[in-house]
Scaffold this active site. Structure first.
Site, PDB file in Angstrom:
ATOM      1  N   LYS A   1      20.475-116.981  30.018  1.00  0.00           N
ATOM      2  CA  LYS A   1      21.792-116.361  29.818  1.00  0.00           C
ATOM      3  C   LYS A   1      22.210-115.809  31.168  1.00  0.00           C
ATOM      4  O   LYS A   1      21.669-114.809  31.642  1.00  0.00           O
ATOM      5  CB  LYS A   1      21.712-115.252  28.771  1.00  0.00           C
ATOM      6  CG  LYS A   1      23.051-114.611  28.486  1.00  0.00           C
ATOM      7  CD  LYS A   1      22.914-113.341  27.667  1.00  0.00           C
ATOM      8  CE  LYS A   1      24.240-112.615  27.651  1.00  0.00           C
ATOM      9  NZ  LYS A   1      24.085-111.210  27.247  1.00  0.00           N
TER      10      LYS A   1
ATOM     11  N   GLY B   1      29.368-103.382  25.733  1.00  0.00           N
ATOM     12  CA  GLY B   1      29.070-102.075  25.145  1.00  0.00           C
ATOM     13  C   GLY B   1      30.282-101.220  24.828  1.00  0.00           C
ATOM     14  O   GLY B   1      30.144-100.083  24.380  1.00  0.00           O
TER      15      GLY B   1
ATOM     16  N   ALA C   1      29.738-109.911  24.072  1.00  0.00           N
ATOM     17  CA  ALA C   1      30.214-108.629  24.612  1.00  0.00           C
ATOM     18  C   ALA C   1      31.548-108.173  24.036  1.00  0.00           C
ATOM     19  O   ALA C   1      32.506-108.941  23.980  1.00  0.00           O
ATOM     20  CB  ALA C   1      30.323-108.674  26.135  1.00  0.00           C
ATOM     21  N   GLY C   2      31.555-106.918  23.629  1.00  0.00           N
ATOM     22  CA  GLY C   2      32.777-106.286  23.159  1.00  0.00           C
ATOM     23  C   GLY C   2      32.858-106.072  21.660  1.00  0.00           C
ATOM     24  O   GLY C   2      33.734-105.364  21.169  1.00  0.00           O
TER      25      GLY C   2
ATOM     26  N   ASN D   1      24.698-106.617  20.724  1.00  0.00           N
ATOM     27  CA  ASN D   1      23.563-105.722  20.911  1.00  0.00           C
ATOM     28  C   ASN D   1      23.959-104.270  20.595  1.00  0.00           C
ATOM     29  O   ASN D   1      23.536-103.680  19.608  1.00  0.00           O
ATOM     30  CB  ASN D   1      23.038-105.847  22.343  1.00  0.00           C
ATOM     31  CG  ASN D   1      21.726-105.121  22.595  1.00  0.00           C
ATOM     32  OD1 ASN D   1      21.003-105.426  23.527  1.00  0.00           O
ATOM     33  ND2 ASN D   1      21.351-104.153  21.783  1.00  0.00           N
TER      34      ASN D   1
END
Lengths: 259, 76
Positions: free
Chosen positions: A99, A160, A186-187, A208
């Protein structure tokens, strides 16, 4: 309903789950393991970091064999750093998957598109299977796909941040012009964000913070699992067209006379 | 008896004393990580170049070398 099995296929490997989970920021290993279980994920992301006792505990805690590992290059700013990190992860985990994260600054952690593309060119030559974390620029996504990335992974808002989709139109364009595997990374803040992304036709979601930093990560992981599945089913089912005016559902014919 | 002089290399950012004739990378890793080294999916770079596990025994670490010993860790 179609009887054909709906699988996510990346680099020739098949996965029932379309949710990829990060492993960072959990309160402890027990919650991490239970959250991964609740999410039904099959692919988890890991970083490569200097040896220490905490890392030893993490890796020997029984999660090694069950999941497919996707190592990342988190924290890398330059092509040189990312290339070495990729080589180290291939040696460590015996995987060609990487990644690729190349950030440009520390506040928004936005990916650097130029450094990313140049690094992808090198890694393709070295036979890596790249999951390219990038901005939600349709042309960049297309170029990364054409370069041979195994998956292109546009953000929907900063890492995040939990802000969700900031530019839905760009996402629609990305989905329409990229025919390969596109995973939103992400987001994501809430399950409704994950569901919406899947309704737009993306192949998967990587998240995450939205789980790990929630009040109840295990329950939130379950909610994300359901959201991704729900969004996928919705996409496959084909939603109705939007109209400006009402469209009657109950038949008017046979109604008693107006009075 | 002539006293052997000591030199330094750097392991994961910390200074590490070695004999002037150097040290085998394999021995340096065992000293740093312990006997569990084969269970930890370690990877090692010397001076920003990957050194594959098959080369750990033959690679000699000398003064000023920068060694990174890494392993999988939590990540998003």
């Amino acid at each position: 309903m179609s009887k054909k099995k709906d699988e996510l296929i990346i680099d020739g490997k098949k996965f029932a789950s379309r949710l990829i989970m990060g492993t960072s920021l959990y309160p402890n290993l027990e919650v991490l393991n239970k959250s991964l279980e609740a999410s039904a994920t099959e692919i988890i992301t890991v970083s490569m970091r200097r040896f220490n006792q905490e890392g030893e505990k993490f890796f020997l805690k029984g999660i090694k064999s069950k999941y497919t590992f996707l190592p990342n290059t988190a924290g890398c700013f330059t092509k040189k750093e990312a290339l070495l990190t990729a080589e180290l992860s291939r040696e460590s985990l015996k995987t060609e998957w990487i990644k690729l994260e190349l950030i440009s600054e520390n506040e928004m952690l936005l990916p650097d598109p130029l450094e990313l593309f140049a690094t992808c060119e090198e890694l393709v030559k070295k036979k890596f299977k790249i999951f390219a974390y990038c901005s939600d620029d349709p042309i960049l996504c297309k170029r990364l796909e054409e370069l041979g990335c195994a998956a292109v992974m546009p953000l929907i808002s900063p890492i995040g941040s939990g802000l969700g989709i900031r530019n839905e139109h760009n996402l629609e364009i990305i989905r329409s012009i990229c025919k390969g595997v596109i995973i939103v990374d992400a987001g994501i803040g809430t399950p409704s964000h994950a569901c919406k992304v899947m309704e737009l036709g993306f192949d998967g979601v990587l998240l995450n913070s939205s789980v790990a930093r929630s009040f109840d990560p295990i329950q939130m992981a379950m909610a994300m699992n359901l959201a991704v599945k729900s969004g996928r089913l919705s996409y496959l089912s084909g939603s109705i067209e939007k109209t400006k005016k009402a469209v009657r559902s109950t038949p008017f014919r046979g109604k008693i006379s107006n009075f | 008896m002539k006293k052997m002089s000591k030199k330094k290399c750097f392991v994961n950012g910390a200074s590490f004393t070695i004999k002037s004739c150097g040290i085998q990378l394999e021995d340096l890793i065992t000293t740093t990580v312990g006997k569990k080294k084969n269970e930890l999916s370690l990877a090692v770079a010397v001076n920003n170049e990957l050194v594959q596990k098959s080369e750990w025994k033959s690679k000699v670490i000398k003064e000023g070398d920068v060694i990174e010993i890494v392993q999988p860790f939590f990540g998003g």
